[in-house]
Design a protein around this motif. Structure first.
Motif, PDB file in Angstrom:
ATOM      1  N   LEU A  14       5.191 -16.002   4.494  1.00  0.00           N
ATOM      2  CA  LEU A  14       5.664 -14.781   3.839  1.00  0.00           C
ATOM      3  C   LEU A  14       7.125 -14.880   3.406  1.00  0.00           C
ATOM      4  O   LEU A  14       7.577 -14.109   2.573  1.00  0.00           O
ATOM      5  CB  LEU A  14       5.504 -13.576   4.762  1.00  0.00           C
ATOM      6  CG  LEU A  14       4.088 -13.200   5.153  1.00  0.00           C
ATOM      7  CD1 LEU A  14       4.121 -11.978   6.047  1.00  0.00           C
ATOM      8  CD2 LEU A  14       3.220 -12.957   3.946  1.00  0.00           C
ATOM      9  N   VAL A  22       2.165 -17.650  -0.462  1.00  0.00           N
ATOM     10  CA  VAL A  22       1.955 -16.391   0.261  1.00  0.00           C
ATOM     11  C   VAL A  22       0.482 -16.020   0.229  1.00  0.00           C
ATOM     12  O   VAL A  22      -0.119 -15.658   1.245  1.00  0.00           O
ATOM     13  CB  VAL A  22       2.827 -15.269  -0.336  1.00  0.00           C
ATOM     14  CG1 VAL A  22       2.493 -13.930   0.287  1.00  0.00           C
ATOM     15  CG2 VAL A  22       4.300 -15.583  -0.153  1.00  0.00           C
ATOM     16  N   ARG A  23      -0.145 -16.132  -0.947  1.00  0.00           N
ATOM     17  CA  ARG A  23      -1.554 -15.773  -1.092  1.00  0.00           C
ATOM     18  C   ARG A  23      -2.448 -16.665  -0.247  1.00  0.00           C
ATOM     19  O   ARG A  23      -3.410 -16.200   0.362  1.00  0.00           O
ATOM     20  CB  ARG A  23      -1.972 -15.857  -2.554  1.00  0.00           C
ATOM     21  CG  ARG A  23      -3.376 -15.335  -2.824  1.00  0.00           C
ATOM     22  CD  ARG A  23      -3.755 -15.449  -4.280  1.00  0.00           C
ATOM     23  NE  ARG A  23      -3.840 -16.815  -4.733  1.00  0.00           N
ATOM     24  CZ  ARG A  23      -4.905 -17.620  -4.527  1.00  0.00           C
ATOM     25  NH1 ARG A  23      -5.936 -17.170  -3.870  1.00  0.00           N
ATOM     26  NH2 ARG A  23      -4.911 -18.844  -4.989  1.00  0.00           N
ATOM     27  N   LEU A  26      -2.358 -15.524   3.534  1.00  0.00           N
ATOM     28  CA  LEU A  26      -2.775 -14.180   3.940  1.00  0.00           C
ATOM     29  C   LEU A  26      -4.079 -14.136   4.744  1.00  0.00           C
ATOM     30  O   LEU A  26      -4.148 -13.396   5.733  1.00  0.00           O
ATOM     31  CB  LEU A  26      -2.875 -13.267   2.723  1.00  0.00           C
ATOM     32  CG  LEU A  26      -1.544 -12.752   2.192  1.00  0.00           C
ATOM     33  CD1 LEU A  26      -1.761 -11.875   0.979  1.00  0.00           C
ATOM     34  CD2 LEU A  26      -0.780 -12.008   3.248  1.00  0.00           C
ATOM     35  N   THR A  57       3.928  -5.825   5.365  1.00  0.00           N
ATOM     36  CA  THR A  57       3.949  -5.334   3.987  1.00  0.00           C
ATOM     37  C   THR A  57       5.358  -5.356   3.418  1.00  0.00           C
ATOM     38  O   THR A  57       5.559  -5.748   2.258  1.00  0.00           O
ATOM     39  CB  THR A  57       3.377  -3.909   3.922  1.00  0.00           C
ATOM     40  OG1 THR A  57       2.061  -3.927   4.465  1.00  0.00           O
ATOM     41  CG2 THR A  57       3.330  -3.406   2.492  1.00  0.00           C
ATOM     42  N   LEU A  60       6.141  -8.840   2.457  1.00  0.00           N
ATOM     43  CA  LEU A  60       5.435  -9.196   1.216  1.00  0.00           C
ATOM     44  C   LEU A  60       6.172  -8.647  -0.006  1.00  0.00           C
ATOM     45  O   LEU A  60       6.313  -9.332  -1.024  1.00  0.00           O
ATOM     46  CB  LEU A  60       4.011  -8.652   1.234  1.00  0.00           C
ATOM     47  CG  LEU A  60       2.995  -9.409   2.049  1.00  0.00           C
ATOM     48  CD1 LEU A  60       1.715  -8.592   2.187  1.00  0.00           C
ATOM     49  CD2 LEU A  60       2.712 -10.744   1.412  1.00  0.00           C
ATOM     50  N   SER A  63       9.388 -10.691  -0.535  1.00  0.00           N
ATOM     51  CA  SER A  63       9.080 -12.001  -1.117  1.00  0.00           C
ATOM     52  C   SER A  63       8.733 -11.868  -2.595  1.00  0.00           C
ATOM     53  O   SER A  63       9.166 -12.683  -3.420  1.00  0.00           O
ATOM     54  CB  SER A  63       7.926 -12.643  -0.359  1.00  0.00           C
ATOM     55  OG  SER A  63       7.578 -13.867  -0.935  1.00  0.00           O
ATOM     56  N   SER A  64       7.985 -10.849  -2.941  1.00  0.00           N
ATOM     57  CA  SER A  64       7.633 -10.622  -4.342  1.00  0.00           C
ATOM     58  C   SER A  64       8.862 -10.291  -5.183  1.00  0.00           C
ATOM     59  O   SER A  64       9.007 -10.779  -6.303  1.00  0.00           O
ATOM     60  CB  SER A  64       6.609  -9.492  -4.455  1.00  0.00           C
ATOM     61  OG  SER A  64       5.439  -9.824  -3.776  1.00  0.00           O
TER      62      SER A  64
END
Length: 76
Positions: A14, A22-23, A26, A57, A60, A63-64
């Motif tokens: 993450l 990241v995907r 998960l 969350t 996430l 990171s995005s």
């Protein structure tokens, strides 16, 4: 603390700004959280699981945002 240290290896993807990394991490993270929920006597309440999911969350989202603003700024 024992369960959180076990989750550490699943949480490290993450902190990577690459969305593919990241995907890919998960599903393993969700399985590890489900295991912690079923085994731990502390984390088997909805309040504690909610707090854990909020932290995941938020990471996430961070990171995005890092990916959008630093790696691919031309999106905007």
């Amino acid at each position: 603390m024992k369960y959180l240290s076990d989750l550490d290896q699943f949480l490290t993807p993450l902190y990577n700004p690459d969305p593919e990394v990241v995907r890919a991490g998960l599903p393993a993270l969700m399985n590890a959280i489900a295991m912690v929920h079923s085994v731990s006597s502390f984390y088997n309440t909805s309040e504690h699981m909610t707090a854990l999911f909020i932290k995941v969350t938020n990471q996430l989202i961070a990171s995005s945002r890092r990916y959008i603003y630093e790696v691919e700024p031309r999106i905007w």
